[in-house]
Scaffold this active site. Structure first.
Site, PDB file in Angstrom:
ATOM      1  N   MET A  86     -11.230  -5.824   5.626  1.00 38.25           N
ATOM      2  CA  MET A  86     -10.427  -4.884   6.416  1.00 38.25           C
ATOM      3  C   MET A  86     -10.119  -5.474   7.786  1.00 38.25           C
ATOM      4  O   MET A  86     -11.026  -5.883   8.509  1.00 38.25           O
ATOM      5  CB  MET A  86     -11.176  -3.556   6.607  1.00 38.25           C
ATOM      6  CG  MET A  86     -11.370  -2.726   5.347  1.00 38.25           C
ATOM      7  SD  MET A  86      -9.848  -2.311   4.468  1.00 38.25           S
ATOM      8  CE  MET A  86      -8.921  -1.435   5.724  1.00 38.25           C
ATOM      9  N   SER A 104       0.852  -1.187   0.000  1.00 37.93           N
ATOM     10  CA  SER A 104       0.000   0.000   0.000  1.00 37.93           C
ATOM     11  C   SER A 104       0.884   1.233   0.000  1.00 37.93           C
ATOM     12  O   SER A 104       1.651   1.455   0.940  1.00 37.93           O
ATOM     13  CB  SER A 104      -0.901   0.003   1.232  1.00 37.93           C
ATOM     14  OG  SER A 104      -1.370   1.321   1.455  1.00 37.93           O
ATOM     15  N   HIS A 127      -1.230  -1.509  -4.261  1.00 38.65           N
ATOM     16  CA  HIS A 127      -2.501  -1.122  -3.634  1.00 38.65           C
ATOM     17  C   HIS A 127      -2.530   0.405  -3.432  1.00 38.65           C
ATOM     18  O   HIS A 127      -1.627   0.978  -2.826  1.00 38.65           O
ATOM     19  CB  HIS A 127      -2.599  -1.850  -2.290  1.00 38.65           C
ATOM     20  CG  HIS A 127      -3.882  -1.663  -1.551  1.00 38.65           C
ATOM     21  ND1 HIS A 127      -5.016  -2.412  -1.812  1.00 38.65           N
ATOM     22  CD2 HIS A 127      -4.220  -0.822  -0.539  1.00 38.65           C
ATOM     23  CE1 HIS A 127      -5.985  -2.046  -0.984  1.00 38.65           C
ATOM     24  NE2 HIS A 127      -5.530  -1.075  -0.198  1.00 38.65           N
ATOM     25  N   ASP A 187      -6.437  -6.435   4.478  1.00 40.52           N
ATOM     26  CA  ASP A 187      -5.826  -5.109   4.482  1.00 40.52           C
ATOM     27  C   ASP A 187      -5.816  -4.526   5.897  1.00 40.52           C
ATOM     28  O   ASP A 187      -6.875  -4.278   6.468  1.00 40.52           O
ATOM     29  CB  ASP A 187      -6.648  -4.214   3.538  1.00 40.52           C
ATOM     30  CG  ASP A 187      -6.064  -2.828   3.347  1.00 40.52           C
ATOM     31  OD1 ASP A 187      -4.992  -2.535   3.898  1.00 40.52           O
ATOM     32  OD2 ASP A 187      -6.704  -2.031   2.627  1.00 40.52           O
ATOM     33  N   GLY A 188      -4.598  -4.298   6.410  1.00 40.66           N
ATOM     34  CA  GLY A 188      -4.457  -3.586   7.677  1.00 40.66           C
ATOM     35  C   GLY A 188      -3.698  -4.350   8.740  1.00 40.66           C
ATOM     36  O   GLY A 188      -4.111  -5.421   9.171  1.00 40.66           O
ATOM     37  N   GLY A 189      -2.549  -3.793   9.115  1.00 37.52           N
ATOM     38  CA  GLY A 189      -1.794  -4.346  10.235  1.00 37.52           C
ATOM     39  C   GLY A 189      -1.094  -5.670   9.958  1.00 37.52           C
ATOM     40  O   GLY A 189      -0.786  -6.415  10.882  1.00 37.52           O
ATOM     41  N   MET A 248     -12.220   4.415  -0.660  1.00 38.00           N
ATOM     42  CA  MET A 248     -12.839   4.720   0.639  1.00 38.00           C
ATOM     43  C   MET A 248     -13.460   6.096   0.495  1.00 38.00           C
ATOM     44  O   MET A 248     -12.972   7.088   1.040  1.00 38.00           O
ATOM     45  CB  MET A 248     -11.776   4.678   1.744  1.00 38.00           C
ATOM     46  CG  MET A 248     -11.335   3.260   2.091  1.00 38.00           C
ATOM     47  SD  MET A 248      -9.731   3.199   2.918  1.00 38.00           S
ATOM     48  CE  MET A 248      -8.660   3.251   1.490  1.00 38.00           C
ATOM     49  N   GLY A 290      -8.728   4.164   7.001  1.00 41.98           N
ATOM     50  CA  GLY A 290      -8.428   5.596   7.148  1.00 41.98           C
ATOM     51  C   GLY A 290      -6.952   5.878   7.309  1.00 41.98           C
ATOM     52  O   GLY A 290      -6.464   6.894   6.836  1.00 41.98           O
ATOM     53  N   PHE A 291      -6.254   4.965   7.958  1.00 36.42           N
ATOM     54  CA  PHE A 291      -4.849   5.248   8.276  1.00 36.42           C
ATOM     55  C   PHE A 291      -3.996   3.990   8.189  1.00 36.42           C
ATOM     56  O   PHE A 291      -4.474   2.885   8.479  1.00 36.42           O
ATOM     57  CB  PHE A 291      -4.724   5.833   9.692  1.00 36.42           C
ATOM     58  CG  PHE A 291      -5.559   7.072   9.869  1.00 36.42           C
ATOM     59  CD1 PHE A 291      -5.067   8.316   9.475  1.00 36.42           C
ATOM     60  CD2 PHE A 291      -6.841   6.991  10.382  1.00 36.42           C
ATOM     61  CE1 PHE A 291      -5.852   9.457   9.595  1.00 36.42           C
ATOM     62  CE2 PHE A 291      -7.642   8.127  10.515  1.00 36.42           C
ATOM     63  CZ  PHE A 291      -7.142   9.360  10.123  1.00 36.42           C
ATOM     64  N   HIS A 351      -8.431   0.988  -3.897  1.00 37.90           N
ATOM     65  CA  HIS A 351      -9.339   0.737  -2.774  1.00 37.90           C
ATOM     66  C   HIS A 351     -10.066   2.051  -2.507  1.00 37.90           C
ATOM     67  O   HIS A 351      -9.481   2.981  -1.953  1.00 37.90           O
ATOM     68  CB  HIS A 351      -8.479   0.273  -1.580  1.00 37.90           C
ATOM     69  CG  HIS A 351      -9.247   0.091  -0.306  1.00 37.90           C
ATOM     70  ND1 HIS A 351      -8.612  -0.065   0.923  1.00 37.90           N
ATOM     71  CD2 HIS A 351     -10.584   0.026  -0.047  1.00 37.90           C
ATOM     72  CE1 HIS A 351      -9.522  -0.213   1.871  1.00 37.90           C
ATOM     73  NE2 HIS A 351     -10.717  -0.154   1.310  1.00 37.90           N
ATOM     74  N   MET A 361      -9.010   8.082  -0.511  1.00 38.39           N
ATOM     75  CA  MET A 361      -9.854   8.518   0.625  1.00 38.39           C
ATOM     76  C   MET A 361     -10.323   9.948   0.390  1.00 38.39           C
ATOM     77  O   MET A 361      -9.550  10.778  -0.089  1.00 38.39           O
ATOM     78  CB  MET A 361      -9.030   8.481   1.918  1.00 38.39           C
ATOM     79  CG  MET A 361      -8.378   7.144   2.200  1.00 38.39           C
ATOM     80  SD  MET A 361      -7.563   7.166   3.823  1.00 38.39           S
ATOM     81  CE  MET A 361      -6.685   5.596   3.755  1.00 38.39           C
ATOM     82  N   ASP A 410      -4.746   3.524  -1.959  1.00 37.08           N
ATOM     83  CA  ASP A 410      -5.850   3.884  -1.066  1.00 37.08           C
ATOM     84  C   ASP A 410      -6.406   5.255  -1.416  1.00 37.08           C
ATOM     85  O   ASP A 410      -5.724   6.265  -1.260  1.00 37.08           O
ATOM     86  CB  ASP A 410      -5.360   3.869   0.385  1.00 37.08           C
ATOM     87  CG  ASP A 410      -5.094   2.459   0.871  1.00 37.08           C
ATOM     88  OD1 ASP A 410      -6.018   1.629   0.795  1.00 37.08           O
ATOM     89  OD2 ASP A 410      -3.956   2.178   1.299  1.00 37.08           O
ATOM     90  N   GLY A 416       1.336  -1.894   4.131  1.00 27.45           N
ATOM     91  CA  GLY A 416       1.860  -0.537   3.951  1.00 27.45           C
ATOM     92  C   GLY A 416       3.118  -0.320   4.765  1.00 27.45           C
ATOM     93  O   GLY A 416       4.233  -0.306   4.238  1.00 27.45           O
ATOM     94  N   GLY A 467      -0.508   1.908   9.531  1.00 28.60           N
ATOM     95  CA  GLY A 467       0.193   1.761  10.805  1.00 28.60           C
ATOM     96  C   GLY A 467      -0.665   1.374  11.993  1.00 28.60           C
ATOM     97  O   GLY A 467      -0.235   1.513  13.141  1.00 28.60           O
TER      98      GLY A 467
HETATM   99  C1  DX5 Z   1      -6.167   1.693   5.599  1.00 28.91           C
HETATM  100  C2  DX5 Z   1      -5.734   1.287   4.223  1.00 28.91           C
HETATM  101  C3  DX5 Z   1      -4.621   0.314   4.185  1.00 28.91           C
HETATM  102  C4  DX5 Z   1      -3.344   0.773   4.838  1.00 28.91           C
HETATM  103  C5  DX5 Z   1      -2.610  -0.434   5.342  1.00 28.91           C
HETATM  104  O1  DX5 Z   1      -7.336   2.412   5.515  1.00 28.91           O
HETATM  105  O2  DX5 Z   1      -6.816   0.720   3.518  1.00 28.91           O
HETATM  106  O3  DX5 Z   1      -4.376  -0.115   2.845  1.00 28.91           O
HETATM  107  O4  DX5 Z   1      -2.508   1.495   3.976  1.00 28.91           O
HETATM  108  O5  DX5 Z   1      -1.503   0.000   6.048  1.00 28.91           O
HETATM  109  P1  DX5 Z   1      -0.765  -0.917   7.125  1.00 28.91           P
HETATM  110  O6  DX5 Z   1      -0.225  -2.115   6.373  1.00 28.91           O
HETATM  111  O7  DX5 Z   1       0.314  -0.036   7.640  1.00 28.91           O
HETATM  112  O8  DX5 Z   1      -1.761  -1.308   8.143  1.00 28.91           O
HETATM  113 ZN    ZN Z   2      -6.397  -0.237   1.539  1.00 22.82          ZN
END
Ligand code: DX5
Ligand code: ZN
Length: 220
Positions: A136, A7, A32, A174-176, A67, A141-142, A65, A36, A34, A196, A144
């Protein structure tokens, strides 16, 4: 087959091209992106012009993606801008069938994204029209954020739902995700792994994509 989709949200936006090339060198097979809008999620990122430029330089498919509010208004424009995969959130699109059909008729793969607290039953009718589900494992949204542990069981249940219907729908998560939990999420049934921070957070995307692929291979 497990694919890593870095990402770019965690990349250096002033050096996006180089960051993507490095991730590709490490074995990333999808990028990927994002998108937003500050309405559906409390953050603003990038849109169509950036996707257009990235599509010209990236050697692997772009996965956008969305959002954003009113994703149906924009989804096909992302395909025209060069995205090969476009996902929209089930929570925000009252015309999911129309949006997914439109994405596909423009030549891209259509995905449905689902938030951590949205039950899988919300996907039931859309499943046959989706090429992939973007599950998800953090609140969107973010970058990390910490992986929500109940997502593991959600992946397993989604895998069973897909198999029970005899579908070929792929699962993207997706995420963490990092080197420590990637094996578990792939064992649960996820095939496309978004990362990401784990890819761009330490300044060596090629090494870190390789590290994720190695860690995923430990258990498969
Ligand atoms: C969050 C995004 C993710 C994000 C993942 O809203 O959709 O794609 O960039 O980032 P990490 O891998 O750091 O959780
Ligand atoms: Zn994403």
């Amino acid at each position: 087959m497990v694919e890593i989709a870095p990402s770019i949200l965690s990349a250096d936006f002033a050096r996006l091209g180089e960051e993507i090339e490095a991730a590709e060198r490490g074995g990333a097979s999808i990028i990927h992106v994002d998108v937003m809008d500050g309405h559906f999620v409390p953050n603003i990122t990038i849109g169509l012009p950036v996707v257009r430029s990235l599509a010209r330089m990236a050697r692997v498919p772009l996965d956008t993606h969305l959002m954003i509010s009113e994703p149906g208004r924009y989804a096909e424009q992302f395909v025209e801008a060069g995205a090969s995969m476009v996902s929209v959130h089930v929570e925000i699109d009252p015309h999911l069938n129309r949006t997914l059909t439109g994405i596909k008729s423009h030549g891209a793969q259509a995905g449905v994204a689902i938030n951590p607290a949205t039950p899988l039953t919300a996907l039931e009718e859309a499943l046959p029209f989706a090429d992939y589900i973007l599950l998800m494992s953090v609140n969107p949204g973010f970058g990390g954020q910490k992986f929500i542990p109940t997502s593991l069981d959600k992946v397993r249940r989604l895998r069973r739902m897909i198999e029970a219907r005899g579908l070929k729908t792929r699962i993207e998560i997706d995420g963490g995700i990092d080197r420590h939990n990637i094996a578990e999420v792939t064992a649960a049934g996820a095939e496309i792994i978004v990362a990401g921070t784990a890819v761009f957070g330490e300044g060596d995307p090629a090494r870190d994509v390789r590290g994720l692929l190695d860690a995923a291979a430990q258990w498969v």
